[in-house]
Motif scaffolding. Structure first.
Motif, short mmCIF file in Angstrom:
data_model
loop_
_atom_site.label_atom_id
_atom_site.label_comp_id
_atom_site.label_asym_id
_atom_site.label_seq_id
_atom_site.Cartn_x
_atom_site.Cartn_y
_atom_site.Cartn_z
N LEU A 17 7.07 61.92 32.40
CA LEU A 17 6.39 60.76 31.84
C LEU A 17 6.55 59.60 32.81
O LEU A 17 7.67 59.15 33.07
CB LEU A 17 6.97 60.40 30.48
CG LEU A 17 6.22 59.29 29.73
CD1 LEU A 17 4.85 59.78 29.28
CD2 LEU A 17 7.03 58.81 28.53
N GLN A 18 5.44 59.14 33.37
CA GLN A 18 5.44 58.01 34.28
C GLN A 18 5.31 56.73 33.47
O GLN A 18 4.32 56.50 32.79
CB GLN A 18 4.30 58.12 35.28
CG GLN A 18 4.11 56.89 36.15
CD GLN A 18 5.24 56.73 37.16
OE1 GLN A 18 5.38 57.51 38.08
NE2 GLN A 18 6.05 55.69 36.94
N GLN A 19 6.30 55.87 33.53
CA GLN A 19 6.25 54.58 32.86
C GLN A 19 5.72 53.53 33.83
O GLN A 19 5.63 53.77 35.03
CB GLN A 19 7.64 54.22 32.33
CG GLN A 19 8.13 55.21 31.27
CD GLN A 19 9.52 54.89 30.76
OE1 GLN A 19 10.40 54.51 31.51
NE2 GLN A 19 9.71 55.04 29.46
N PRO A 20 5.33 52.35 33.32
CA PRO A 20 4.79 51.31 34.22
C PRO A 20 5.72 51.04 35.39
O PRO A 20 6.90 50.71 35.20
CB PRO A 20 4.66 50.10 33.30
CG PRO A 20 4.40 50.69 31.94
CD PRO A 20 5.26 51.93 31.90
N ALA A 21 5.21 51.21 36.60
CA ALA A 21 6.05 51.11 37.78
C ALA A 21 5.19 50.95 39.03
O ALA A 21 4.00 51.25 39.02
CB ALA A 21 6.94 52.35 37.92
N LEU A 22 5.86 50.50 40.08
CA LEU A 22 5.30 50.49 41.43
C LEU A 22 6.03 51.55 42.23
O LEU A 22 7.26 51.60 42.24
CB LEU A 22 5.52 49.11 42.08
CG LEU A 22 5.37 49.05 43.61
CD1 LEU A 22 3.92 49.24 44.02
CD2 LEU A 22 5.92 47.73 44.14
N CYS A 23 5.28 52.42 42.90
CA CYS A 23 5.86 53.46 43.74
C CYS A 23 5.35 53.28 45.17
O CYS A 23 4.14 53.29 45.38
CB CYS A 23 5.51 54.85 43.22
SG CYS A 23 6.00 55.14 41.50
N ILE A 24 6.26 53.13 46.11
CA ILE A 24 5.90 52.96 47.52
C ILE A 24 6.55 54.08 48.32
O ILE A 24 7.77 54.27 48.26
CB ILE A 24 6.37 51.59 48.07
CG1 ILE A 24 5.68 50.45 47.33
CG2 ILE A 24 6.08 51.50 49.58
CD1 ILE A 24 6.13 49.08 47.80
N ILE A 25 5.74 54.82 49.08
CA ILE A 25 6.26 55.87 49.95
C ILE A 25 6.48 55.29 51.35
O ILE A 25 5.58 54.69 51.92
CB ILE A 25 5.29 57.06 50.02
CG1 ILE A 25 5.20 57.75 48.65
CG2 ILE A 25 5.75 58.08 51.08
CD1 ILE A 25 4.22 58.91 48.61
N ALA A 26 7.67 55.47 51.87
CA ALA A 26 7.98 55.02 53.23
C ALA A 26 7.77 56.13 54.24
O ALA A 26 7.51 55.88 55.42
CB ALA A 26 9.42 54.51 53.30
N GLN A 27 7.90 57.39 53.78
CA GLN A 27 7.74 58.54 54.68
C GLN A 27 7.40 59.77 53.85
O GLN A 27 7.98 59.98 52.78
CB GLN A 27 9.03 58.77 55.45
CG GLN A 27 8.97 59.85 56.52
CD GLN A 27 10.23 59.85 57.36
OE1 GLN A 27 10.38 59.08 58.30
NE2 GLN A 27 11.16 60.71 57.02
#
Length: 305
Positions: free
Chosen positions: A43-53
């Protein structure tokens, strides 16, 4: 690109082995995976996801989102998703951060920040509660400042709220800022759908009528069907089903319940129907699926981030 490299170095330094690390900074998690993973539901809750690599795929119903270092993901509702790391190796592991959105801070900031002139508001904004955007250099700089505080634990109580606030400011000024604003406005369609989602989450193990959910969302039934699917890529009943199956999987895995007991606990009357739907979602019947998870946990990454 230098900030992206620095962010990857920081995440690598503060993650000890594969998995998810909850940090000393509230709401901030770091993720590292040294190989590609199997699909994993969550379950993905409200969030920011940033991939660095590295790279990752996220499946929302039948819609695929794939992203890497040049882009970030924003979730503006609680969504059952399937995540899979598709770009990772021991030499170049998958490295990412997840910042859970503090809705109270976002709401206060929304009231403080003057809306951008209509002519300057970006026109490209996806209708789903899960969206990908290009990572603006200013957002990346703000995220890096937040993560760098892990090197200075004594500064975290005082400076982390300021750094997090800058990240949220950049999001509100970015191309998904209008979506975040709609999420916080009580009469917006997104807020209405979020009310429906919250009610279903609280009552997922009980039968419900669409009329009852529409009443909670303060929408007509036809409007609920249309906008719920627009936001989540699924119907309210499909959403409930995914919640039930994910909770059943958790019960079997963590509480050692048998499949029939888990099915009954989450609201299924028919064990055979439960087994069919479980296999359709997770790719194997309950016993085989849980055995696979227990014997090879390193192959499974968290769905979010």
């Amino acid at each position: 690109m230098q900030d992206l490299s620095n962010l990857a170095e920081m995440i690598a330094r503060h993650t000890d082995g594969d998995g998810v690390l909850a940090t000393a900074i509230p709401r901030l998690s770091l993720v590292r995976m040294s190989k590609q993973t199997e699909p994993m539901q969550g379950l993905q809750q409200p969030a920011l996801c940033i991939i660095a690599q590295g790279r990752k795929q996220v499946l929302l119903a039948d819609e695929m989102f794939e992203y890497g270092p040049a882009r970030h993901l924003i979730a503006s509702a609680d969504l059952p998703i399937t995540g899979q790391v598709v770009g990772a190796s021991p030499d170049e592991p998958y490295l990412s951060l997840k910042l859970d959105l503090d809705l109270s801070v976002l709401g206060a900031m929304m009231l403080e920040i003057r809306p951008q002139p209509i002519s300057l508001v970006p026109t490209k904004s996806c209708g789903k509660a899960l969206c990908l955007s290009n990572t603006d250099p200013k957002l990346l700089e703000a995220a890096l400042r937040l993560v760098r505080l892990l090197d200075h634990p004594d500064d975290i109580p005082f400076l982390a709220p300021l750094a997090e606030r800058e990240v949220l400011y950049r999001l509100l000024r970015g191309d998904q800022g209008e979506k975040l604003r709609r999420m916080l406005m009580p009469d917006s369609r997104l807020a209405q759908v979020n009310r429906a989602i919250a009610w279903i989450r609280q009552n997922y193990d009980k039968p419900f009528s669409i009329d009852r959910v529409a009443e909670e969302a303060r929408m007509s039934t036809s409007s609920l069907h249309e906008h719920f699917r627009e936001v989540t890529a699924m119907s309210p009943l499909q959403y409930q089903k995914q919640l039930r199956l994910q909770e059943a999987r958790r019960l079997i895995l963590s509480e050692a319940l048998d499949a029939a007991s888990a099915a009954h606990r989450v609201g299924y009357d028919s064990p055979s129907q439960f087994s069919r739907e479980y296999r359709r979602l997770f790719g194997a019947p309950p016993i085989q699926d849980v055995s696979r998870l227990k014997t090879g946990p390193a192959a499974y990454a968290p769905a979010s981030a």
